[in-house]
Design a protein around this motif. Structure first.
Motif, PDB file in Angstrom:
ATOM      1  N   ALA A  24      29.967 -29.355   4.081  1.00 14.85           N
ATOM      2  CA  ALA A  24      30.973 -29.387   5.140  1.00 14.85           C
ATOM      3  C   ALA A  24      32.314 -28.940   4.557  1.00 14.85           C
ATOM      4  N   PRO A  25      33.192 -28.380   5.390  1.00 14.37           N
ATOM      5  CA  PRO A  25      34.471 -27.880   4.871  1.00 14.37           C
ATOM      6  C   PRO A  25      35.469 -29.008   4.617  1.00 14.37           C
ATOM      7  N   LEU A  26      36.474 -28.665   3.832  1.00 13.64           N
ATOM      8  CA  LEU A  26      37.615 -29.547   3.615  1.00 13.64           C
ATOM      9  C   LEU A  26      38.829 -28.856   4.231  1.00 13.64           C
ATOM     10  N   PRO A  27      39.101 -29.096   5.525  1.00 12.68           N
ATOM     11  CA  PRO A  27      40.193 -28.382   6.200  1.00 12.68           C
ATOM     12  C   PRO A  27      41.543 -28.653   5.555  1.00 12.68           C
ATOM     13  N   ALA A  28      42.292 -27.593   5.352  1.00 15.31           N
ATOM     14  CA  ALA A  28      43.651 -27.674   4.821  1.00 15.31           C
ATOM     15  C   ALA A  28      44.420 -26.462   5.322  1.00 15.31           C
ATOM     16  N   VAL A  77      32.313 -25.752  13.969  1.00 14.83           N
ATOM     17  CA  VAL A  77      32.654 -26.897  14.823  1.00 14.83           C
ATOM     18  C   VAL A  77      34.027 -27.444  14.454  1.00 14.83           C
ATOM     19  N   ALA A  78      34.286 -27.567  13.141  1.00 12.06           N
ATOM     20  CA  ALA A  78      35.584 -28.074  12.685  1.00 12.06           C
ATOM     21  C   ALA A  78      36.711 -27.111  13.041  1.00 12.06           C
ATOM     22  N   LEU A  79      36.429 -25.811  12.988  1.00 14.43           N
ATOM     23  CA  LEU A  79      37.459 -24.823  13.311  1.00 14.43           C
ATOM     24  C   LEU A  79      37.890 -24.951  14.761  1.00 14.43           C
ATOM     25  N   ALA A  80      36.923 -25.101  15.664  1.00 16.47           N
ATOM     26  CA  ALA A  80      37.258 -25.274  17.079  1.00 16.47           C
ATOM     27  C   ALA A  80      38.039 -26.563  17.292  1.00 16.47           C
ATOM     28  N   ASP A  81      37.675 -27.630  16.576  1.00 15.51           N
ATOM     29  CA  ASP A  81      38.375 -28.904  16.714  1.00 15.51           C
ATOM     30  C   ASP A  81      39.793 -28.843  16.154  1.00 15.51           C
ATOM     31  N   HIS A  82      40.010 -28.030  15.107  1.00 21.14           N
ATOM     32  CA  HIS A  82      41.328 -27.932  14.460  1.00 21.14           C
ATOM     33  C   HIS A  82      42.141 -26.743  14.970  1.00 21.14           C
ATOM     34  N   ALA A  83      41.682 -26.101  16.033  1.00 22.35           N
ATOM     35  CA  ALA A  83      42.316 -24.854  16.468  1.00 22.35           C
ATOM     36  C   ALA A  83      43.817 -24.990  16.687  1.00 22.35           C
ATOM     37  N   ALA A  84      44.250 -26.089  17.289  1.00 24.15           N
ATOM     38  CA  ALA A  84      45.673 -26.262  17.604  1.00 24.15           C
ATOM     39  C   ALA A  84      46.398 -27.150  16.594  1.00 24.15           C
ATOM     40  N   LEU A  85      45.738 -27.463  15.488  1.00 24.53           N
ATOM     41  CA  LEU A  85      46.335 -28.327  14.467  1.00 24.53           C
ATOM     42  C   LEU A  85      46.869 -27.489  13.310  1.00 24.53           C
ATOM     43  N   PRO A  86      47.703 -28.079  12.455  1.00 26.97           N
ATOM     44  CA  PRO A  86      48.256 -27.312  11.327  1.00 26.97           C
ATOM     45  C   PRO A  86      47.192 -26.708  10.415  1.00 26.97           C
ATOM     46  N   GLU A  87      46.013 -27.341  10.342  1.00 27.77           N
ATOM     47  CA  GLU A  87      44.947 -26.807   9.497  1.00 27.77           C
ATOM     48  C   GLU A  87      44.213 -25.627  10.129  1.00 27.77           C
TER      49      GLU A  87
END
Length: 235
Positions: A80-84, A102-112
């Motif tokens: 799994a990725p380590l978003p930063a 999946v994580a990219l879609a969830d973090h789309a509007a976040l700083p990561e």
């Protein structure tokens, strides 16, 4: 016990014998088959549903969705990725494209997520599988997201994706550092209407079906006895 081709516990109908030409399946059939194959390969319900959806999306875009998904299902050591901000890593291991997507879609509007500077997904295996999730992320933030794979540049929101030599890095299985670029305020042409079917080879169909059958239970005398209503329903 031999299972008949039309047994209800099978993932679907038996593939029609072919002589080299791929078969055409509806997108819903591809999604259902790949979902069950992902479950049979040991993935949880949520990730299996995402895998089936991604395979159907890729097929609609003109890419070999079932084949790409099957290659990913045969992997056993993806992390799994380590978003930063600006770079996602996995502490040296190859990055799983589905969990990263999946994580990219969830973090789309976040700083990561994808920002002013390019977002690098480090050591990403089976990179084509992330394309549906890049399109989902672009829809959520209302901005155009482009994917740079080696020398190629792909716009996942454009509908039908053409396969060119420059896209070979994205369509392969080898891990690469994939780069996502965000372009705010860019108006794109409407996506090309997608077909309602995808293509799959007999070998890939059989391999996915074999995985799907791992989560089925063969019929037995007990299951047949307990099937159906106990009483009549005619009033």
């Amino acid at each position: 016990m031999m299972i008949k081709p039309n047994d209800p516990t099978r993932a679907g109908s038996a593939p029609v014998p072919q002589t080299g030409n791929p078969a055409h399946l509806s997108l819903s059939e591809i999604q259902a088959l790949c979902f069950k194959a992902a479950r049979g390969a040991g993935h949880d319900w949520g990730h299996a549903e995402e895998a089936g959806w991604a395979a159907a999306w890729l097929a609609a875009a003109g890419l070999p969705g079932p084949a790409l998904l099957l290659a990913w299902l045969r992997e056993t050591d993806l992390a799994a990725p380590l978003p930063a901000r600006d770079r996602w890593t996995t502490s040296g291991r190859r990055q799983c494209p589905l969990r990263t997507g999946v994580a990219l879609a969830d973090h789309a509007a976040l700083p990561e997520g994808p920002g002013v500077t390019p977002l690098v997904l480090e050591n990403l295996a089976h990179p084509a599988i992330i394309l549906p999730f890049v399109a989902r992320a672009a829809h959520r933030i209302g901005s155009r997201l482009l994917v740079r794979c080696g020398a190629g540049m792909i716009d996942p929101c454009s509908g039908r994706l053409s396969r060119t030599p420059s896209d070979s890095a994205c369509l392969g299985t080898a891990p690469i550092d994939l780069i996502i670029l965000r372009e705010d305020g860019i108006t794109t042409n409407p996506p090309t209407p997608a077909p309602h079917y995808g293509v799959i080879s007999l070998l890939h169909w059989q391999a996915l079906d074999a995985l799907a059958l791992r989560i089925t239970v063969p019929p037995s005398a007990q299951s047949r006895t307990g099937a159906g209503a106990e009483g009549g329903d005619n009033d």
